[in-house]
Design a protein around this motif. Structure first.
Motif, PDB file in Angstrom:
ATOM      1  N   LYS A  94      10.948   5.882   9.657  1.00  0.00           N
ATOM      2  CA  LYS A  94      10.617   6.829   8.860  1.00  0.00           C
ATOM      3  C   LYS A  94      10.306   6.291   7.345  1.00  0.00           C
ATOM      4  O   LYS A  94       9.541   6.815   6.877  1.00  0.00           O
ATOM      5  CB  LYS A  94      11.493   7.971   8.550  1.00  0.00           C
ATOM      6  N   GLU A  95      11.273   5.485   7.028  1.00  0.00           N
ATOM      7  CA  GLU A  95      11.058   4.553   5.470  1.00  0.00           C
ATOM      8  C   GLU A  95       9.780   3.609   5.658  1.00  0.00           C
ATOM      9  O   GLU A  95       8.951   3.863   4.859  1.00  0.00           O
ATOM     10  CB  GLU A  95      12.111   3.768   5.373  1.00  0.00           C
ATOM     11  N   THR A  96       9.553   3.217   6.874  1.00  0.00           N
ATOM     12  CA  THR A  96       8.355   2.277   7.058  1.00  0.00           C
ATOM     13  C   THR A  96       6.797   3.292   6.912  1.00  0.00           C
ATOM     14  O   THR A  96       5.933   3.132   6.203  1.00  0.00           O
ATOM     15  CB  THR A  96       8.269   1.614   8.216  1.00  0.00           C
ATOM     16  N   LEU A  97       6.964   4.365   7.500  1.00  0.00           N
ATOM     17  CA  LEU A  97       5.827   5.250   7.661  1.00  0.00           C
ATOM     18  C   LEU A  97       5.530   6.084   6.190  1.00  0.00           C
ATOM     19  O   LEU A  97       4.445   5.843   5.583  1.00  0.00           O
ATOM     20  CB  LEU A  97       5.918   6.501   8.666  1.00  0.00           C
ATOM     21  N   PHE A  98       6.685   6.107   5.405  1.00  0.00           N
ATOM     22  CA  PHE A  98       6.765   6.891   4.226  1.00  0.00           C
ATOM     23  C   PHE A  98       6.201   5.743   3.047  1.00  0.00           C
ATOM     24  O   PHE A  98       5.056   6.035   2.521  1.00  0.00           O
ATOM     25  CB  PHE A  98       8.050   7.210   3.780  1.00  0.00           C
ATOM     26  N   ASP A  99       6.408   4.331   3.172  1.00  0.00           N
ATOM     27  CA  ASP A  99       5.952   3.356   2.363  1.00  0.00           C
ATOM     28  C   ASP A  99       4.272   3.342   2.725  1.00  0.00           C
ATOM     29  O   ASP A  99       3.776   3.021   1.937  1.00  0.00           O
ATOM     30  CB  ASP A  99       6.907   2.231   2.711  1.00  0.00           C
ATOM     31  N   LEU A 100       3.972   3.195   3.966  1.00  0.00           N
ATOM     32  CA  LEU A 100       2.638   3.181   4.314  1.00  0.00           C
ATOM     33  C   LEU A 100       1.855   4.448   3.704  1.00  0.00           C
ATOM     34  O   LEU A 100       0.694   4.074   3.357  1.00  0.00           O
ATOM     35  CB  LEU A 100       2.321   2.872   5.806  1.00  0.00           C
ATOM     36  N   SER A 101       2.389   5.573   3.859  1.00  0.00           N
ATOM     37  CA  SER A 101       1.774   6.627   3.500  1.00  0.00           C
ATOM     38  C   SER A 101       1.344   6.318   1.848  1.00  0.00           C
ATOM     39  O   SER A 101       0.228   6.837   1.266  1.00  0.00           O
ATOM     40  CB  SER A 101       2.208   7.988   3.783  1.00  0.00           C
ATOM     41  N   GLN A 102       2.516   6.055   1.195  1.00  0.00           N
ATOM     42  CA  GLN A 102       2.134   5.828  -0.189  1.00  0.00           C
ATOM     43  C   GLN A 102       1.263   4.630  -0.570  1.00  0.00           C
ATOM     44  O   GLN A 102       0.609   5.019  -1.357  1.00  0.00           O
ATOM     45  CB  GLN A 102       3.591   5.524  -0.840  1.00  0.00           C
ATOM     46  N   TRP A 103       1.402   3.502   0.209  1.00  0.00           N
ATOM     47  CA  TRP A 103       0.473   2.481   0.060  1.00  0.00           C
ATOM     48  C   TRP A 103      -0.907   2.720   0.108  1.00  0.00           C
ATOM     49  O   TRP A 103      -1.913   2.494  -0.429  1.00  0.00           O
ATOM     50  CB  TRP A 103       0.752   1.253   0.765  1.00  0.00           C
ATOM     51  N   LEU A 104      -1.097   3.795   1.215  1.00  0.00           N
ATOM     52  CA  LEU A 104      -2.553   4.475   1.404  1.00  0.00           C
ATOM     53  C   LEU A 104      -2.856   5.372   0.531  1.00  0.00           C
ATOM     54  O   LEU A 104      -4.010   5.931   0.679  1.00  0.00           O
ATOM     55  CB  LEU A 104      -2.657   4.851   2.909  1.00  0.00           C
ATOM     56  N   GLY A 105      -2.124   5.937  -0.381  1.00  0.00           N
ATOM     57  CA  GLY A 105      -2.481   6.690  -1.364  1.00  0.00           C
ATOM     58  C   GLY A 105      -2.516   8.225  -0.868  1.00  0.00           C
ATOM     59  O   GLY A 105      -2.979   9.054  -1.444  1.00  0.00           O
ATOM     60  N   LYS A 106      -1.680   8.425   0.231  1.00  0.00           N
ATOM     61  CA  LYS A 106      -1.552   9.769   0.927  1.00  0.00           C
ATOM     62  C   LYS A 106      -0.265  10.592   0.280  1.00  0.00           C
ATOM     63  O   LYS A 106      -0.235  11.768   0.517  1.00  0.00           O
ATOM     64  CB  LYS A 106      -1.439   9.691   2.211  1.00  0.00           C
ATOM     65  N   LEU A 107       0.522   9.673  -0.179  1.00  0.00           N
ATOM     66  CA  LEU A 107       1.769  10.285  -0.860  1.00  0.00           C
ATOM     67  C   LEU A 107       1.734   9.648  -2.447  1.00  0.00           C
ATOM     68  O   LEU A 107       1.439   8.794  -2.546  1.00  0.00           O
ATOM     69  CB  LEU A 107       3.385   9.856  -0.254  1.00  0.00           C
ATOM     70  N   PRO A 108       2.047  10.739  -3.425  1.00  0.00           N
ATOM     71  CA  PRO A 108       2.636  10.005  -4.700  1.00  0.00           C
ATOM     72  C   PRO A 108       3.726   9.136  -4.680  1.00  0.00           C
ATOM     73  O   PRO A 108       4.635   8.911  -3.944  1.00  0.00           O
ATOM     74  CB  PRO A 108       3.111  11.202  -5.351  1.00  0.00           C
ATOM     75  N   SER A 109       3.601   8.114  -5.371  1.00  0.00           N
ATOM     76  CA  SER A 109       4.512   6.798  -5.478  1.00  0.00           C
ATOM     77  C   SER A 109       5.412   7.137  -6.626  1.00  0.00           C
ATOM     78  O   SER A 109       5.403   7.927  -7.302  1.00  0.00           O
ATOM     79  CB  SER A 109       3.661   5.628  -5.630  1.00  0.00           C
TER      80      SER A 109
END
Length: 152
Positions: free
Chosen positions: A137-152
């Motif tokens: 879950k942490e890895t997918l969250f980090d990846l989603s942030q890096w891809l600009g799909k979630l706020p950082s």
């Protein structure tokens, strides 16, 4: 002539796209089953509107992009959801801008989806173990942030 029994065909393993898609398919099917079991008549297309971050306060064009459909198709879907009491369409902060708002029934859909996904997370945690699931879950969250799909 190509042989269907070519050993190279047997060596194909799923790439990351499939490894992300296959679990998602399971979750989506469970959400639809749960919604329909609990009396919500929601189609696969309509479910896409309720996916994170959801429709609340968003413009139809944003939802159309999220669901990979035209604005006209999205308006058709939103009209059906409004007719059945899941959403309202109101003027937003910028005069003519129309935004989608969830009704009480719409929020019940969101609650049912979140409950269903929490159950899936519980099952997956039992299968993978707490640490592996947390790492996933942490890895997918980090990846989603890096891809600009979630706020950082």
């Amino acid at each position: 002539m190509h042989s269907l029994k070519n050993p190279k065909h047997l060596e194909i393993t799923p790439l990351i796209g499939s490894l992300l898609r296959l679990p998602r398919e399971v979750i989506v099917n469970k959400m639809l089953e749960s919604l329909n079991t609990h009396g919500f008549n929601i189609s696969l297309t309509e479910l896409g509107i309720f996916m994170y971050p959801g429709p609340e306060g968003r413009r139809p064009i944003e939802l159309a992009k999220q669901c990979n459909m035209t604005r006209q198709a999205m308006n058709y879907v939103l009209t059906g959801l409004k007719r059945r009491g899941y959403i309202e369409r109101n003027t937003g902060t910028v005069g003519a801008e129309r935004v989608v708002l969830l009704t009480e029934k719409g929020w019940e859909v969101v609650d049912r989806i979140r409950h269903c996904v929490a159950e899936v997370e519980k099952q997956w945690t039992e299968h993978l173990g707490a640490q592996r699931f947390k790492t996933l879950k942490e890895t997918l969250f980090d990846l989603s942030q890096w891809l600009g799909k979630l706020p950082s």
